[in-house]
Design a protein around this motif. Structure first.
Motif, short mmCIF file in Angstrom:
data_model
loop_
_atom_site.label_atom_id
_atom_site.label_comp_id
_atom_site.label_asym_id
_atom_site.label_seq_id
_atom_site.Cartn_x
_atom_site.Cartn_y
_atom_site.Cartn_z
N ARG A 158 36.46 48.62 34.80
CA ARG A 158 35.54 47.92 35.69
C ARG A 158 35.52 46.41 35.42
O ARG A 158 34.46 45.79 35.37
N ASP A 160 36.23 42.79 36.87
CA ASP A 160 36.37 42.13 38.16
C ASP A 160 37.32 40.94 38.01
O ASP A 160 36.96 39.92 37.42
N ALA A 302 34.54 47.25 40.81
CA ALA A 302 34.10 46.83 39.48
C ALA A 302 32.59 46.65 39.42
O ALA A 302 32.05 46.42 38.33
#
Length: 363
Positions: A158, A160, A302
């Motif tokens: 997750r 980003d 994310a």
């Protein structure tokens, strides 16, 4: 002393081509501005190497590990660097980082360790005892090879790639290397647009939003018509933040399309800009335009949901410099804006997707 790679201030790809055209005085289309700014927001270094890998390293690469009983090493920074492991947060106040220390992640810090890598286990003699101290380019290569996937694993996939955090690397200084230190630390940090400074943040990355947003009222500086970092609104800047919009309050399912986001963001930004400026005519009278970014699928998965609405003056080559907050009197390119005649002319259409390289001050 522990150090870390710096980003290239020029960048590459779409943003690099955009900047090159600007520097050479070539005409630039609105579409190229839009995509160039978006490419800059992603961060040229990470964009080149991001891979959504949630497992370990490929065969033949150095294995990331967390020593069960870490011991102080020869690092100049001392015990804090020598014993730092995944999940530790580090802070320092001196440029040399000689006062490096471990701190509680809930307090302000500059670096969150995501993995430790023992270069002594690297195949060959490149990092063996008595080996030559690598240059910063080699350490940058090591970061790109190992730290991106290690960071994805640390965050459970997750991370980003368009968020406010960037993948970083800390390595021992020359004295530490000479003393036998071969362990490097991957981590997450918030950088300025040039990468020449790290901005403090608070909270573990897994527990906070990775969305690239600024506080309402923040003005973003400008250099060669391109956005830079937060600056006092009394100085020349590219645009001003009028609101932060949480798309999660409207889109509750899977990732919305860019068109869906644009349609909703246009409504939200129009309303919040009126509230921010105190008048429905202020945006038009100051000859300013609304802008916003969008959240792509990777960022949505994310967990990122927030976007900024911001106002500025678009130019052929990016943004025109503005002095003063839009809530008061402003200058655009050194001149006071002239309101258009009240003949029914509409407010200039927003330019969705013209995103700033937002390096937010954590809230």
């Amino acid at each position: 002393m522990p150090t870390r790679p710096r980003k290239s201030p020029q960048g590459s790809g779409m943003f690099g081509r955009l900047r090159a055209k600007i520097e050479h005085g070539d005409p630039v289309s609105a579409q190229m501005v839009r995509w160039g700014l978006l490419a800059f927001a992603v961060g040229t270094t990470i964009a080149a190497v991001i891979m959504l890998v949630t497992g370990g390293f490929d065969t033949g690469k150095v294995t990331a590990h967390n020593p069960g009983s870490p011991q102080p090493t020869g690092a100049v920074a001392g015990e804090a660097f020598g014993t730092a492991k995944a999940g530790d947060c580090l802070n320092w106040t001196q440029t040399s980082a000689l006062d490096l220390s471990k701190v509680d992640c809930s307090s302000k810090h500059l670096f969150e360790v995501t993995a430790t890598i023992d270069l002594a286990k690297y195949p060959g003699r490149e990092f063996s005892t008595g080996s030559k101290y690598p240059d910063s380019l080699r350490f940058t290569e090591l970061r790109d090879e190992h730290c991106v996937s290690a960071t994805q694993a640390y965050l459970g996939g997750r991370f980003d790639p368009r968020g406010k955090y960037e993948v970083g690397l800390m390595w021992p200084g020359k004295d530490g290397w000479k003393a036998g230190e071969r362990t490097i630390r991957c981590g997450l940090q918030v950088d300025t647009t040039t990468g020449e400074a790290t901005i403090p943040s608070a909270g573990r990355v897994s527990d906070v939003s990775q969305s690239k947003v600024f506080d309402v009222g923040t003005c973003i500086g400008i250099s060669r018509n391109l956005p830079t970092d937060p600056i006092d609104c009394g100085q020349q800047h590219a645009y001003e933040i009028v609101s932060t919009i949480d798309l999660g309050t409207h889109f509750t399912g899977g990732p919305p399309s860019k068109d869906e986001q644009d349609k909703w963001m246009e409504e939200q930004c129009a309303q919040t800009s009126t509230d921010y400026l105190g008048s429905g005519d202020a945006l038009r009278n100051k000859t300013l335009t609304l802008f916003w970014d969008y959240i792509d699928t990777r960022s949505w998965l994310a967990g990122s949901r927030s976007l900024n609405c911001f106002i500025g003056k678009g130019a052929q080559e990016g943004f025109a410099p503005i002095t003063g907050s839009a809530r008061g009197d402003i200058l655009i390119d050194g001149q006071a804006p002239v309101p258009p005649p009240n003949n029914g002319r509409s407010t200039p259409q927003p330019l969705p997707g013209a995103a700033p390289p937002v390096i937010p001050t954590p809230r």
